[in-house]
Design a protein around this motif. Structure first.
Motif, PDB file in Angstrom:
ATOM      1  N   VAL A 152     -10.976   5.343  -3.564  1.00  0.00           N
ATOM      2  CA  VAL A 152      -9.819   5.428  -4.527  1.00  0.00           C
ATOM      3  C   VAL A 152      -9.395   4.027  -4.291  1.00  0.00           C
ATOM      4  O   VAL A 152      -8.774   3.469  -5.462  1.00  0.00           O
ATOM      5  CB  VAL A 152      -8.480   6.264  -3.897  1.00  0.00           C
ATOM      6  CG1 VAL A 152      -8.189   6.201  -2.372  1.00  0.00           C
ATOM      7  CG2 VAL A 152      -7.625   6.337  -5.143  1.00  0.00           C
ATOM      8  N   PHE A 153      -9.296   3.268  -3.241  1.00  0.00           N
ATOM      9  CA  PHE A 153      -8.999   2.106  -3.115  1.00  0.00           C
ATOM     10  C   PHE A 153      -9.467   0.847  -4.131  1.00  0.00           C
ATOM     11  O   PHE A 153      -8.936  -0.065  -4.104  1.00  0.00           O
ATOM     12  CB  PHE A 153      -9.027   1.571  -1.530  1.00  0.00           C
ATOM     13  CG  PHE A 153      -8.107   2.398  -0.746  1.00  0.00           C
ATOM     14  CD1 PHE A 153      -6.712   2.406  -1.004  1.00  0.00           C
ATOM     15  CD2 PHE A 153      -8.643   3.214   0.442  1.00  0.00           C
ATOM     16  CE1 PHE A 153      -5.755   3.032  -0.219  1.00  0.00           C
ATOM     17  CE2 PHE A 153      -7.815   3.861   0.955  1.00  0.00           C
ATOM     18  CZ  PHE A 153      -6.388   3.872   0.844  1.00  0.00           C
ATOM     19  N   ALA A 154     -10.863   0.996  -4.533  1.00  0.00           N
ATOM     20  CA  ALA A 154     -11.358   0.203  -5.496  1.00  0.00           C
ATOM     21  C   ALA A 154     -10.760   0.193  -6.676  1.00  0.00           C
ATOM     22  O   ALA A 154     -11.033  -0.672  -7.417  1.00  0.00           O
ATOM     23  CB  ALA A 154     -12.994   0.817  -5.825  1.00  0.00           C
ATOM     24  N   ARG A 155      -9.930   1.016  -6.838  1.00  0.00           N
ATOM     25  CA  ARG A 155      -9.152   1.116  -8.306  1.00  0.00           C
ATOM     26  C   ARG A 155      -8.077  -0.034  -8.347  1.00  0.00           C
ATOM     27  O   ARG A 155      -7.730  -0.250  -9.428  1.00  0.00           O
ATOM     28  CB  ARG A 155      -8.607   2.511  -8.478  1.00  0.00           C
ATOM     29  CG  ARG A 155      -9.542   3.480  -8.532  1.00  0.00           C
ATOM     30  CD  ARG A 155      -8.828   4.937  -8.674  1.00  0.00           C
ATOM     31  NE  ARG A 155      -9.857   6.343  -8.740  1.00  0.00           N
ATOM     32  CZ  ARG A 155      -9.328   7.673  -8.623  1.00  0.00           C
ATOM     33  NH1 ARG A 155      -8.372   7.615  -8.707  1.00  0.00           N
ATOM     34  NH2 ARG A 155     -10.464   8.242  -8.637  1.00  0.00           N
ATOM     35  N   PHE A 156      -7.613  -0.343  -7.094  1.00  0.00           N
ATOM     36  CA  PHE A 156      -6.392  -1.103  -6.919  1.00  0.00           C
ATOM     37  C   PHE A 156      -6.596  -2.607  -6.641  1.00  0.00           C
ATOM     38  O   PHE A 156      -7.679  -2.720  -5.708  1.00  0.00           O
ATOM     39  CB  PHE A 156      -5.608  -0.483  -5.915  1.00  0.00           C
ATOM     40  CG  PHE A 156      -5.177   0.725  -6.249  1.00  0.00           C
ATOM     41  CD1 PHE A 156      -3.896   1.059  -6.714  1.00  0.00           C
ATOM     42  CD2 PHE A 156      -5.886   2.014  -5.394  1.00  0.00           C
ATOM     43  CE1 PHE A 156      -3.459   2.273  -7.052  1.00  0.00           C
ATOM     44  CE2 PHE A 156      -5.327   3.271  -5.825  1.00  0.00           C
ATOM     45  CZ  PHE A 156      -4.150   3.277  -6.604  1.00  0.00           C
ATOM     46  N   THR A 157      -5.978  -3.383  -7.456  1.00  0.00           N
ATOM     47  CA  THR A 157      -6.233  -5.017  -7.127  1.00  0.00           C
ATOM     48  C   THR A 157      -5.969  -5.338  -5.895  1.00  0.00           C
ATOM     49  O   THR A 157      -6.712  -6.200  -5.298  1.00  0.00           O
ATOM     50  CB  THR A 157      -5.228  -5.620  -8.066  1.00  0.00           C
ATOM     51  OG1 THR A 157      -5.249  -5.248  -9.492  1.00  0.00           O
ATOM     52  CG2 THR A 157      -5.360  -7.194  -8.222  1.00  0.00           C
ATOM     53  N   GLY A 158      -5.188  -4.793  -4.929  1.00  0.00           N
ATOM     54  CA  GLY A 158      -4.825  -4.992  -3.534  1.00  0.00           C
ATOM     55  C   GLY A 158      -5.934  -4.548  -2.771  1.00  0.00           C
ATOM     56  O   GLY A 158      -5.941  -4.959  -1.431  1.00  0.00           O
ATOM     57  N   GLY A 159      -6.978  -3.587  -3.144  1.00  0.00           N
ATOM     58  CA  GLY A 159      -7.890  -2.946  -2.220  1.00  0.00           C
ATOM     59  C   GLY A 159      -7.137  -2.202  -1.273  1.00  0.00           C
ATOM     60  O   GLY A 159      -5.978  -1.861  -1.205  1.00  0.00           O
ATOM     61  N   ARG A 160      -8.164  -1.821  -0.307  1.00  0.00           N
ATOM     62  CA  ARG A 160      -7.602  -0.948   0.855  1.00  0.00           C
ATOM     63  C   ARG A 160      -6.553  -1.535   1.532  1.00  0.00           C
ATOM     64  O   ARG A 160      -5.405  -0.729   1.670  1.00  0.00           O
ATOM     65  CB  ARG A 160      -8.701  -0.598   1.533  1.00  0.00           C
ATOM     66  CG  ARG A 160      -8.577   0.199   2.714  1.00  0.00           C
ATOM     67  CD  ARG A 160      -9.882   0.579   3.692  1.00  0.00           C
ATOM     68  NE  ARG A 160      -9.421   1.391   4.831  1.00  0.00           N
ATOM     69  CZ  ARG A 160      -8.884   0.984   5.892  1.00  0.00           C
ATOM     70  NH1 ARG A 160      -8.654  -0.232   5.968  1.00  0.00           N
ATOM     71  NH2 ARG A 160      -8.753   1.857   6.952  1.00  0.00           N
ATOM     72  N   ASP A 161      -6.619  -2.764   2.162  1.00  0.00           N
ATOM     73  CA  ASP A 161      -5.778  -3.218   2.993  1.00  0.00           C
ATOM     74  C   ASP A 161      -4.565  -3.597   2.237  1.00  0.00           C
ATOM     75  O   ASP A 161      -3.184  -3.237   2.882  1.00  0.00           O
ATOM     76  CB  ASP A 161      -6.333  -4.078   3.765  1.00  0.00           C
ATOM     77  CG  ASP A 161      -7.375  -3.906   4.888  1.00  0.00           C
ATOM     78  OD1 ASP A 161      -7.514  -2.701   5.082  1.00  0.00           O
ATOM     79  OD2 ASP A 161      -7.975  -4.888   5.350  1.00  0.00           O
TER      80      ASP A 161
END
Length: 203
Positions: A152-161
Protein backbone atom coordinates in the motif's frame (compact mmCIF):
# COMPACT_ATOMS: atom_id res chain seq x y z
CA UNK A 1 -31.16 18.87 9.86
CA UNK A 2 -29.43 18.78 6.49
CA UNK A 3 -30.89 20.98 3.80
CA UNK A 4 -30.90 21.05 0.02
CA UNK A 5 -27.48 22.73 0.22
CA UNK A 6 -26.01 19.41 1.35
CA UNK A 7 -27.72 17.57 -1.50
CA UNK A 8 -26.39 20.16 -3.94
CA UNK A 9 -22.88 19.69 -2.53
CA UNK A 10 -23.10 15.91 -3.01
CA UNK A 11 -24.01 16.48 -6.65
CA UNK A 12 -21.27 19.08 -7.09
CA UNK A 13 -18.67 16.69 -5.67
CA UNK A 14 -19.97 13.82 -7.81
CA UNK A 15 -19.64 15.84 -11.00
CA UNK A 16 -16.34 17.54 -10.14
CA UNK A 17 -14.62 14.25 -9.23
CA UNK A 18 -16.26 12.18 -11.99
CA UNK A 19 -13.83 9.57 -13.28
CA UNK A 20 -11.51 9.86 -10.29
CA UNK A 21 -10.88 6.84 -8.05
CA UNK A 22 -9.09 6.21 -4.78
CA UNK A 23 -5.35 5.56 -5.16
CA UNK A 24 -4.74 2.40 -7.23
CA UNK A 25 -8.28 1.11 -6.67
CA UNK A 26 -11.52 1.04 -8.70
CA UNK A 27 -13.38 2.76 -5.84
CA UNK A 28 -15.09 5.97 -7.04
CA UNK A 29 -13.54 8.96 -5.31
CA UNK A 30 -16.87 10.20 -4.02
CA UNK A 31 -16.85 7.29 -1.56
CA UNK A 32 -14.09 9.09 0.34
CA UNK A 33 -15.92 12.42 0.24
CA UNK A 34 -19.16 10.92 1.54
CA UNK A 35 -17.21 9.13 4.28
CA UNK A 36 -15.50 12.35 5.39
CA UNK A 37 -18.82 14.21 5.51
CA UNK A 38 -20.30 11.36 7.55
CA UNK A 39 -17.38 11.46 10.01
CA UNK A 40 -17.75 15.23 10.34
CA UNK A 41 -21.40 14.79 11.35
CA UNK A 42 -20.50 11.88 13.64
CA UNK A 43 -18.01 14.08 15.48
CA UNK A 44 -20.36 16.99 16.02
CA UNK A 45 -19.96 19.03 12.85
CA UNK A 46 -22.71 21.17 11.37
CA UNK A 47 -24.01 21.38 7.80
CA UNK A 48 -21.36 23.84 6.60
CA UNK A 49 -18.61 21.58 7.90
CA UNK A 50 -20.24 18.50 6.35
CA UNK A 51 -20.48 20.32 3.01
CA UNK A 52 -16.81 21.26 3.32
CA UNK A 53 -16.11 17.58 3.94
CA UNK A 54 -17.76 16.76 0.63
CA UNK A 55 -15.80 19.48 -1.18
CA UNK A 56 -12.49 19.44 0.70
CA UNK A 57 -10.50 18.03 -2.24
CA UNK A 58 -12.17 19.88 -5.09
CA UNK A 59 -9.52 22.61 -5.43
CA UNK A 60 -6.64 20.23 -4.74
CA UNK A 61 -7.74 17.53 -7.17
CA UNK A 62 -9.95 19.34 -9.69
CA UNK A 63 -8.46 22.81 -10.04
CA UNK A 64 -8.37 26.35 -8.73
CA UNK A 65 -11.40 27.41 -10.78
CA UNK A 66 -13.65 25.59 -8.31
CA UNK A 67 -12.78 27.95 -5.45
CA UNK A 68 -14.89 30.80 -6.72
CA UNK A 69 -17.84 28.54 -7.49
CA UNK A 70 -17.72 26.93 -4.04
CA UNK A 71 -17.73 30.34 -2.37
CA UNK A 72 -20.62 31.57 -4.50
CA UNK A 73 -22.78 28.46 -4.17
CA UNK A 74 -22.02 27.32 -0.62
CA UNK A 75 -20.75 30.39 1.19
CA UNK A 76 -17.52 31.92 2.45
CA UNK A 77 -17.36 29.74 5.56
CA UNK A 78 -17.41 26.56 3.46
CA UNK A 79 -14.83 28.01 1.09
CA UNK A 80 -12.53 28.97 3.96
CA UNK A 81 -12.61 25.39 5.28
CA UNK A 82 -12.02 23.92 1.81
CA UNK A 83 -9.05 26.20 1.19
CA UNK A 84 -7.74 25.43 4.67
CA UNK A 85 -7.82 21.71 3.86
CA UNK A 86 -5.96 22.24 0.57
CA UNK A 87 -2.20 21.63 0.72
CA UNK A 88 -1.61 22.16 -3.00
CA UNK A 89 -3.70 22.82 -6.08
CA UNK A 90 -4.13 20.47 -9.01
CA UNK A 91 -2.30 22.98 -11.21
CA UNK A 92 0.68 23.28 -8.85
CA UNK A 93 1.07 19.52 -8.46
CA UNK A 94 1.04 19.04 -12.23
CA UNK A 95 4.24 21.07 -12.47
CA UNK A 96 6.38 18.26 -11.02
CA UNK A 97 7.11 15.53 -13.56
CA UNK A 98 9.83 13.40 -11.96
CA UNK A 99 10.08 11.39 -8.75
CA UNK A 100 12.74 13.56 -7.10
CA UNK A 101 10.87 16.83 -7.60
CA UNK A 102 7.54 15.26 -6.59
CA UNK A 103 9.11 13.91 -3.40
CA UNK A 104 10.68 17.31 -2.60
CA UNK A 105 7.35 19.04 -3.22
CA UNK A 106 5.52 16.44 -1.08
CA UNK A 107 7.86 17.06 1.87
CA UNK A 108 7.48 20.83 1.54
CA UNK A 109 3.69 20.66 1.32
CA UNK A 110 3.28 18.27 4.25
CA UNK A 111 5.50 20.32 6.54
CA UNK A 112 3.65 23.48 5.60
CA UNK A 113 0.32 21.74 6.20
CA UNK A 114 1.37 20.55 9.65
CA UNK A 115 2.45 24.09 10.52
CA UNK A 116 -0.89 25.36 9.25
CA UNK A 117 -2.88 22.85 11.31
CA UNK A 118 -1.18 23.99 14.50
CA UNK A 119 -3.02 27.32 14.21
CA UNK A 120 -6.03 26.41 12.06
CA UNK A 121 -9.59 27.26 13.03
CA UNK A 122 -11.68 24.65 14.86
CA UNK A 123 -13.98 24.63 11.80
CA UNK A 124 -11.20 23.54 9.51
CA UNK A 125 -9.54 21.27 12.07
CA UNK A 126 -12.61 19.04 12.31
CA UNK A 127 -12.91 18.55 8.56
CA UNK A 128 -9.19 17.98 8.09
CA UNK A 129 -9.10 15.49 10.95
CA UNK A 130 -12.00 13.51 9.54
CA UNK A 131 -10.26 13.43 6.16
CA UNK A 132 -7.08 12.07 7.75
CA UNK A 133 -9.05 9.59 9.84
CA UNK A 134 -10.76 8.09 6.79
CA UNK A 135 -7.45 7.95 4.90
CA UNK A 136 -5.77 6.23 7.85
CA UNK A 137 -8.56 3.67 8.04
CA UNK A 138 -8.16 2.95 4.34
CA UNK A 139 -4.41 2.40 4.75
CA UNK A 140 -4.97 0.10 7.74
CA UNK A 141 -7.60 -1.83 5.80
CA UNK A 142 -5.16 -2.42 2.95
CA UNK A 143 -2.35 -3.37 5.34
CA UNK A 144 -4.67 -6.05 6.73
CA UNK A 145 -5.38 -7.48 3.27
CA UNK A 146 -2.79 -10.15 2.34
CA UNK A 147 -3.02 -9.26 -1.35
CA UNK A 148 -1.98 -5.66 -0.61
CA UNK A 149 -0.13 -5.51 2.72
CA UNK A 150 2.83 -3.15 2.84
CA UNK A 151 2.54 -2.69 -0.90
CA UNK A 152 0.00 0.00 0.00
CA UNK A 153 2.87 2.38 0.73
CA UNK A 154 4.01 2.27 -2.90
CA UNK A 155 0.90 4.33 -3.72
CA UNK A 156 2.18 7.30 -1.74
CA UNK A 157 4.82 9.82 -2.75
CA UNK A 158 6.19 9.72 0.79
CA UNK A 159 6.71 5.95 0.66
CA UNK A 160 6.50 3.77 3.76
CA UNK A 161 8.62 5.84 6.15
CA UNK A 162 7.35 9.20 5.01
CA UNK A 163 3.72 8.12 5.22
CA UNK A 164 4.12 6.59 8.67
CA UNK A 165 5.91 9.67 9.99
CA UNK A 166 3.33 12.03 8.52
CA UNK A 167 0.42 10.19 10.13
CA UNK A 168 2.26 10.01 13.46
CA UNK A 169 2.75 13.78 13.39
CA UNK A 170 -0.87 14.34 12.35
CA UNK A 171 -2.19 12.18 15.20
CA UNK A 172 -0.02 13.99 17.73
CA UNK A 173 -1.09 17.39 16.43
CA UNK A 174 -4.83 16.65 16.48
CA UNK A 175 -4.44 15.28 20.01
CA UNK A 176 -2.62 18.44 21.11
CA UNK A 177 -5.38 20.57 19.61
CA UNK A 178 -8.08 18.52 21.36
CA UNK A 179 -9.86 17.70 18.10
CA UNK A 180 -12.99 15.57 18.37
CA UNK A 181 -11.66 12.72 16.22
CA UNK A 182 -8.16 12.68 17.75
CA UNK A 183 -8.66 9.49 19.76
CA UNK A 184 -9.98 7.58 16.75
CA UNK A 185 -7.10 8.80 14.58
CA UNK A 186 -4.57 7.86 17.26
CA UNK A 187 -5.93 4.30 17.35
CA UNK A 188 -5.70 3.97 13.57
CA UNK A 189 -2.14 5.27 13.50
CA UNK A 190 -1.12 2.86 16.26
CA UNK A 191 -2.63 0.03 14.21
CA UNK A 192 -0.88 1.32 11.07
CA UNK A 193 2.49 1.23 12.84
CA UNK A 194 1.86 -2.25 14.24
CA UNK A 195 0.88 -3.68 10.85
CA UNK A 196 3.91 -2.02 9.26
CA UNK A 197 6.17 -3.66 11.84
CA UNK A 198 7.07 -0.44 13.61
CA UNK A 199 6.80 0.47 17.24
CA UNK A 200 4.99 3.64 18.27
CA UNK A 201 7.29 6.61 17.86
CA UNK A 202 6.12 9.78 19.57
CA UNK A 203 6.89 13.05 17.82
Amino acid sequence: MLSERFTAAVDYARIAHAGQTRKCTPIPYIQHLLAVASLVLEHGGDEDQAIAGLLHDVVEDCGESHAGVVGERFGERVLAIVLGCTDGTAEAKAGFDDDVSRRRDWLRRKQAYLNHLAHASDDMLLVSGCDKLHNARAIVGDLERPEVGQGVFARFTGGRDGTLTYYRLLADLFTQRGAAMAGALEREVERMYALAGEQHRAA
